[in-house]
Scaffold this motif. Sequence first.
Motif: not given
Ligand code: 2KA
Length: 228
Positions: A27-30, A40, A55, A83, A85, A228
């Motif tokens: 699930l998108q967390g941000e 991702f 990270s 996403c 990243t 995750v």
């Molecule tokens: N679930 C989830 N959502 C995210 N949104 C941005 C993330 C990121 O690490 O950039 C991230 C992430 O690492 N996990």
Amino acid sequence: MAATETDLIATDLTGESLRISEIFYSLQGEARDSGLPTVFVRLTGCPLRCTYCDSEYAFYGGERMSLADILQKVQSYPARHVCVTGGEPLAQPNCIPLLKALCDAGYQVSLETSGAMPVDAVDTRVSRVVDLKTPASGELARNRMENIPLLGQRDQVKFVICDRADYEWAKSTLDEYGLSRRVGEVLFSPSYEQLPPRQLAEWILEDGLPVRMQMQLHKLLWGDIPGV
Ligand SMILES: Nc1nc2[nH]cc(C(=O)O)c2c(=O)[nH]1
Ligand SMILES: C[S@@+](CC[C@H](N)C(=O)[O-])C[C@H]1O[C@@H](n2cnc3c(N)ncnc32)[C@H](O)[C@@H]1O
Ligand code: SF4
Ligand SMILES: [Mg+2]
């Protein structure tokens, strides 16, 4: 059998490659799309060293993958959102063709970036999530403020807040650059297990700031672990 549109895209993309730390489905967390099923793509390497970075495992290593292989892996998951990243994704020049290929394949694409490099070559269909680095990140000097006038309603600006001084800095930057009018979403996020989320909520309410507070949903669900 006739080649599908995806096959054709894939054949065009075999020449270009990127170093990838992980591709996973969660699930998108941000940011604005928080809560939506998303794939991702985490690119390896970052020229910054934010104090709170969650990270760091993506600074080194990873595996070289062609655009076609990345697309194929992304398409193995049942998501409409992708996403991109890192690490710092824009530190790899082939991030630009990757973003285009994902848009061409029909995905809703977001890009998480420190904004330490130019964002102007990014496909206009992508939502750029620019994380303006606060004083406590230790990387304030890397903010490329020339990026700000390039952003529009599709884009988002994020501040990861570590303490009151960061909050004050974010508040005045919001005002100085008219961010609430310029971009689609301004996000204030507490640095994980550093600033109590309730404290940030109370500051925002006290000032009636026109921003959206966000917490990293994936960490509430699964904790601070990779993948995750
Ligand atoms: N679930 C989830 N959502 C995210 N949104 C941005 C993330 C990121 O690490 O950039 C991230 C992430 O690492 N996990
Ligand atoms: C890991 S970074 C990768 C993308 C890019 N390098 C950047 O900094 O935006 C993705 C997002 O996670 C945020 N983040 C990293 N560590 C965090 C932490 N400890 N608490 C809250 N957000 C964090 C970053 O600030 C950034 O917005
Ligand atoms: S710019 Fe992003 S990936 Fe790089 S150290 Fe900072 S938070 Fe981590
Ligand atoms: Mg993360």
